[in-house]
Design an enzyme around this catalytic site. Structure first.
Site, PDB file in Angstrom:
ATOM      1  CE  LYS A   1       2.292   3.390  13.567  1.00 25.04           C
ATOM      2  NZ  LYS A   1       2.883   2.930  12.472  1.00 25.04           N
TER       3      LYS A   1
ATOM      4  CG  HIS B   1      -1.883  -0.800   1.123  1.00 24.80           C
ATOM      5  ND1 HIS B   1      -3.257  -0.805   2.131  1.00 24.80           N
ATOM      6  CD2 HIS B   1      -2.452  -1.944   0.348  1.00 24.80           C
ATOM      7  CE1 HIS B   1      -3.988  -1.924   1.641  1.00 24.80           C
ATOM      8  NE2 HIS B   1      -3.654  -2.348   0.655  1.00 24.80           N
TER       9      HIS B   1
ATOM     10  CE1 TYR C   1      -7.109   3.790  10.261  1.00 28.93           C
ATOM     11  CE2 TYR C   1      -6.223   4.165   8.039  1.00 28.93           C
ATOM     12  CZ  TYR C   1      -6.272   3.298   9.382  1.00 28.93           C
ATOM     13  OH  TYR C   1      -5.124   2.638   9.577  1.00 28.93           O
TER      14      TYR C   1
END
Length: 413
Positions: free
Chosen positions: A310, A85, A214
């Site tokens: 994360k 990506h 998002y």
């Protein structure tokens, strides 16, 4: 008869360099890397391998983790099936902003490859190498971790076991025994529990876009993600009081459409769910990340809300740090090198924690009084201004992109 019973209760003693508690991706990766350097290790896991593979987790890998998997010799399938990506979209009250992470960071990208697949690859590599893993182990306990002769006891298939080792790596997650082995008065725990969760749905449908989306909306947060060109993973923000049973597939799809930018909502392909679950969000850090010859790795030491992708990546940076320090201890004779683990690991952990907290605050909807007692209208105004700045300025997008691809691993001198 009594003599036979006494003999059967006698623990079987095994010796190794490193005992790894936890057979998830961080424990498996650490074990694979250590074995490549000739450092013996044994993994002890409380559940079955099938259960570990059944855990549904994220799948955005930073370049640091991709490189570690290559170093561990388990990257072949990832390179064939993973998707590179170059960026992602942020939908901001219906308006789209593209964050071109490759251009903004001078060439860095991320890899979309499911954590389940990473775990499967590591399991297969460990089995092929003949490395020892004790699945479905109970009564796991760590002993004498502040001495030069730590050991682990557990029961496996009715047999009492004892692993004598030099070091113990606690890769057993937030609820594992490793962190609890550190006395309460010797550890400081920082925690923030968020007042909402993510309702996730996995489906065998083509992703609505080639990269992640998002979404910040007046109805709450949403995320469109994927596991492969034919399997999608979607999330919507829900109150903690909601239950999975409250949400039919149809209700989920309809709410997701309301939160996606209009052009994406129109081309969304829906279908039956493979899995649905609600994940609570929390930020958590335990300091220090080591106690004597016990080292906490991944979720055993820290948890992040999934907004910044994360979780697995911070675990990987822990693995990279510990693996390199232990290599210095065994191959270079630097027995003091492992003492630096917590100090080095925590620097990157706090970067990831701050970024995940910051992104979560900007993209989610909070009720009145849920953020430091601030009124909802005031907080919303602050966050709208924050997003306006970062999304509408090149330098702001650089800040988002630089942290999304991951801070570099610290050199181990």
């Amino acid at each position: 008869m009594q003599l036979a019973e006494a003999q059967s209760n006698k623990p079987q003693i095994i010796k190794t360099h490193v005992a790894i508690i936890g057979g998830g991706p961080s424990g498996l990766l650490l074990g694979q890397l250590l074995s490549k350097k000739g450092i013996d290790n044994i993994i002890v896991e409380r559940v079955s391998g099938e259960y570990v593979l059944g855990r549904i987790r994220a799948g955005i890998l930073e370049q640091g983790l991709v490189s570690l998997l290559e170093e561990a010799g388990v990257s072949e399938r990832m390179k064939c099936e993973g998707q590179v990506h170059n960026g992602f979209d942020i939908g901001y009250y219906g308006k789209k902003f593209h964050i071109d992470i490759k251009a903004l960071t001078g060439g860095s990208t991320v890899m979309c490859y499911g954590q389940t697949e990473v775990t499967r690859d590591l399991m297969e590599a460990r089995a092929a190498s003949g490395l020892t893993t004790y699945y479905e182990s109970s009564d796991v306990a760590l002993h004498e971790v502040t001495t030069d002769t730590p050991y682990v006891t557990f029961t496996n298939n009715g047999q009492q076991m004892r692993i004598e080792c030099d070091y113990i790596a606690g890769c057993d997650g937030f609820h594992g025994v490793s962190r609890q082995t550190i006395p309460e008065d010797k550890r400081t725990e920082h925690e923030r529990v968020y007042p909402f969760g993510w309702l996730g749905l996995l489906s065998d449908t083509p992703p609505v876009a080639d990269e992640l989306i998002y979404c910040k909306t007046e109805r709450g947060f949403a995320l469109a993600s994927m596991r492969s060109p034919t399997r999608s993973r979607y999330y919507i923000q829900v109150p903690l009081s909601d239950k999975v049973e409250d949400w039919s597939d149809e209700a989920f799809w309809e709410e997701l459409k309301r939160r996606l930018p209009e052009d994406y909502a129109k081309r969304l392909v829906t279908g039956p769910s493979i899995e649905k679950s609600i994940a609570p969000l929390r930020s958590f850090v335990c300091e220090p990340m080591q106690w004597g010859n016990l080292f906490l790795v991944g979720d055993a030491a820290h948890i992040v809300p999934p907004t910044g992708a994360k979780g697995l990546n911070l675990a990987a940076s822990d693995v990279a740090t510990l693996y390199r320090l232990l290599t210095k201890a065994y191959q270079e004779g630097d027995k003091r090198a492992p003492e630096r683990y917590s100090e080095i690991a925590l620097r990157r952990v706090w970067h990831g924690e701050r970024y995940s907290w910051w992104l979560s605050n900007m993209l989610h909807d909070f009720d009145e009084g849920q953020v430091g007692g601030m009124e909802k209208a005031t907080f919303d105004s602050f966050m709208r201004s924050e997003l306006d700045f970062y999304l509408n300025h090149y330098e702001g997008q650089q800040v988002i992109a630089r942290q999304y691809v991951g801070m570099p691993y610290e050199d181990i001198a």
